[in-house]
Motif scaffolding. Structure first.
Motif, mmCIF file in Angstrom:
data_model
loop_
_atom_site.group_PDB
_atom_site.id
_atom_site.type_symbol
_atom_site.label_atom_id
_atom_site.label_comp_id
_atom_site.label_asym_id
_atom_site.label_seq_id
_atom_site.Cartn_x
_atom_site.Cartn_y
_atom_site.Cartn_z
ATOM 1 N N VAL A 34 50.002 31.689 38.972
ATOM 2 C CA VAL A 34 48.817 31.002 38.462
ATOM 3 C C VAL A 34 47.567 31.465 39.201
ATOM 4 O O VAL A 34 46.525 31.720 38.585
ATOM 5 N N SER A 35 47.649 31.592 40.503
ATOM 6 C CA SER A 35 46.482 32.018 41.283
ATOM 7 C C SER A 35 46.045 33.424 40.900
ATOM 8 O O SER A 35 44.848 33.703 40.752
ATOM 9 N N ALA A 36 47.024 34.331 40.732
ATOM 10 C CA ALA A 36 46.683 35.714 40.393
ATOM 11 C C ALA A 36 46.038 35.816 39.017
ATOM 12 O O ALA A 36 45.021 36.494 38.833
ATOM 13 N N ILE A 37 46.615 35.120 38.039
ATOM 14 C CA ILE A 37 46.108 35.229 36.673
ATOM 15 C C ILE A 37 44.777 34.503 36.521
ATOM 16 O O ILE A 37 43.830 35.027 35.915
ATOM 17 N N THR A 38 44.656 33.304 37.076
ATOM 18 C CA THR A 38 43.389 32.585 36.958
ATOM 19 C C THR A 38 42.278 33.301 37.707
ATOM 20 O O THR A 38 41.123 33.304 37.282
ATOM 21 N N GLY A 39 42.632 33.942 38.838
ATOM 22 C CA GLY A 39 41.625 34.707 39.569
ATOM 23 C C GLY A 39 41.079 35.847 38.725
ATOM 24 O O GLY A 39 39.862 36.097 38.697
ATOM 25 N N ALA A 40 41.975 36.539 38.006
ATOM 26 C CA ALA A 40 41.539 37.632 37.134
ATOM 27 C C ALA A 40 40.719 37.107 35.963
ATOM 28 O O ALA A 40 39.727 37.724 35.544
ATOM 29 N N LEU A 41 41.102 35.956 35.427
ATOM 30 C CA LEU A 41 40.361 35.369 34.306
ATOM 31 C C LEU A 41 38.951 34.955 34.728
ATOM 32 O O LEU A 41 37.991 35.105 33.958
#
Length: 403
Positions: A43-50
């Motif tokens: 979640v942290s990796a994907i939301t950070g990219a978003l």
């Protein structure tokens, strides 16, 4: 591509995270983990990219802390409304409705153009649709360069992805490449979907089925479309085909000819009951359709003709068949025929009770959705366009489960 491919799994997780933020935002990362059954690292990796891409924006919540020890304000996530803008276009037999929405699905502008679309040449319909798109974009204080995607919806059988309209009461021709015609005129990628599927997705995104992953929609107008949501995704047929159950056989007439649902329960079929009324007849020929007939009944105080009851019973049988096939917890009825109100709804209920198996009658709820205006019809098409931008990574045949 294998379902175990790491890149595919990342795309699947990205889609689910975006969907959770859309449905429940502003939402904290910890809640995304819980609702999506995802690890905090994912979640942290994907939301950070978003966030970095400007698709999602953080919203600090003052006074609420993730940890008393750290004392930092809790950060909630929501979609960035300016991340994208789409146009939803609904082409119906009696007019064209269009709406511009932002990335959250909020309507920025909408319009409805009453025009007798049915049976016009494809080039004329495409020209009218182009004009509607250009006008609604200007009304939103935007330019076509600001629009990321367009979705046009029509009644009938539509091949999603290719923009091919296999059959529709809108067109005299078969196999019309309507998406290509609009893309060529506007120089923006245009997807085409059935109106029933668009309404089903709108109910899931903006309506009363936000937290319901399984339900069905019957759209009752010139054709009788069926939209089925399963596990939060539209169920499509081979090649992404939409479902039109108007050709469903109900029985035979006195001469032994097949009687189909569309023969008794479409706008065209019901309007034959008003042929003796010159006002309604002239209005129908002018493209005003069923709405004028319903208004005429209200003005005269006359009861709905027997054909309305007959149509309602046939629809009720069709709803029972849908319940038999899919056993959804909810079936929503929408479209212009519902303008007849109680006489039609009561006949639908009677037909459903007559045809449905008793266990299914106990688990399937039938709801009627009154006819919608231009903004909601366009919003349904916009929901399809937004779903495209979210990047659903699986194919378009059936409700494929990830992994």
């Amino acid at each position: 591509m294998k379902t175990g491919d790491p890149e595919l799994m990342r795309e699947i997780n990205r889609f689910h995270i975006l969907d959770l933020i859309r449905r429940h935002g502003p939402i904290a990362r910890v809640e995304i983990c819980a609702r999506g059954d995802l690890s905090s690292t994912t979640v942290s990796a994907i939301t950070g990219a978003l966030i970095e891409d400007g698709i999602v924006q953080p919203v600090p919540v003052g006074g609420i802390h993730e940890s008393a020890a750290r004392g930092r304000p809790r950060v909630m996530l929501q979609l960035n409304p300016s991340a994208a803008r789409v146009v939803g276009l609904r082409v119906g037999p009696h007019g064209i409705a269009a709406a511009v929405t932002d990335f959250r699905g909020e309507v920025l502008s909408s319009l409805e153009v009453p025009v007798r679309v049915r049976r016009q040449p494809v080039t004329v319909v495409a020209d009218l649709a182009e004009d509607a798109v250009r006008r609604v974009v200007v009304d939103a204080a935007l330019t076509l360069r600001d629009v990321d995607s367009i979705c046009a919806t029509l009644p009938g059988i539509v091949e999603y992805g290719t923009g091919l309209v296999r059959a529709s009461p809108i067109f005299a021709e078969r196999d019309v490449l309507f998406g290509e015609a609009l893309s060529r005129r506007l120089d923006i990628r245009t997807v085409v979907e059935s109106d029933a599927n668009a309404i089903a997705l709108a109910e899931h995104w903006f309506g009363g089925c936000r937290d319901l992953g399984d339900f069905a929609v019957l759209f009752l107008e010139q054709s009788i479309g069926l939209g089925v949501m399963h596990d939060g995704r539209l169920f499509r047929g081979a090649h992404g085909l939409s479902h039109d159950i108007g050709r469903m056989v109900l029985g035979t007439d006195a001469r032994g000819a097949l009687v189909r649902l569309v023969d008794v329960a479409s706008e065209t079929a019901v309007l034959t009951a008003f042929e003796a009324d010159p006002v309604v007849r002239d209005a129908a020929r002018a493209g005003l359709g069923l709405r004028h007939a319903v208004e005429r009944l209200g003005q005269t105080g006359l009861a709905a003709p027997p054909l309305v009851t007959e149509a309602g019973r046939a629809i009720g049988i069709a709803v029972a068949n849908v319940a038999t096939l899919f056993a959804p917890p909810r079936i929503i009825l929408s479209g212009s025929l519902l303008g007849f109100g109680a006489p039609l709804v009561e006949a639908i209920s009677a037909g459903f009770a007559e045809a449905v198996a008793e266990p299914l009658a106990e688990v399937t709820e039938i709801l009627t959705d009154p006819p919608r205006g231009a903004a909601r019809l366009g919003q349904g098409a916009a929901a399809v366009a937004l779903c495209e931008l979210y990047g659903s990574p699986w194919n378009t045949t059936g409700p494929v489960r990830p992994g």
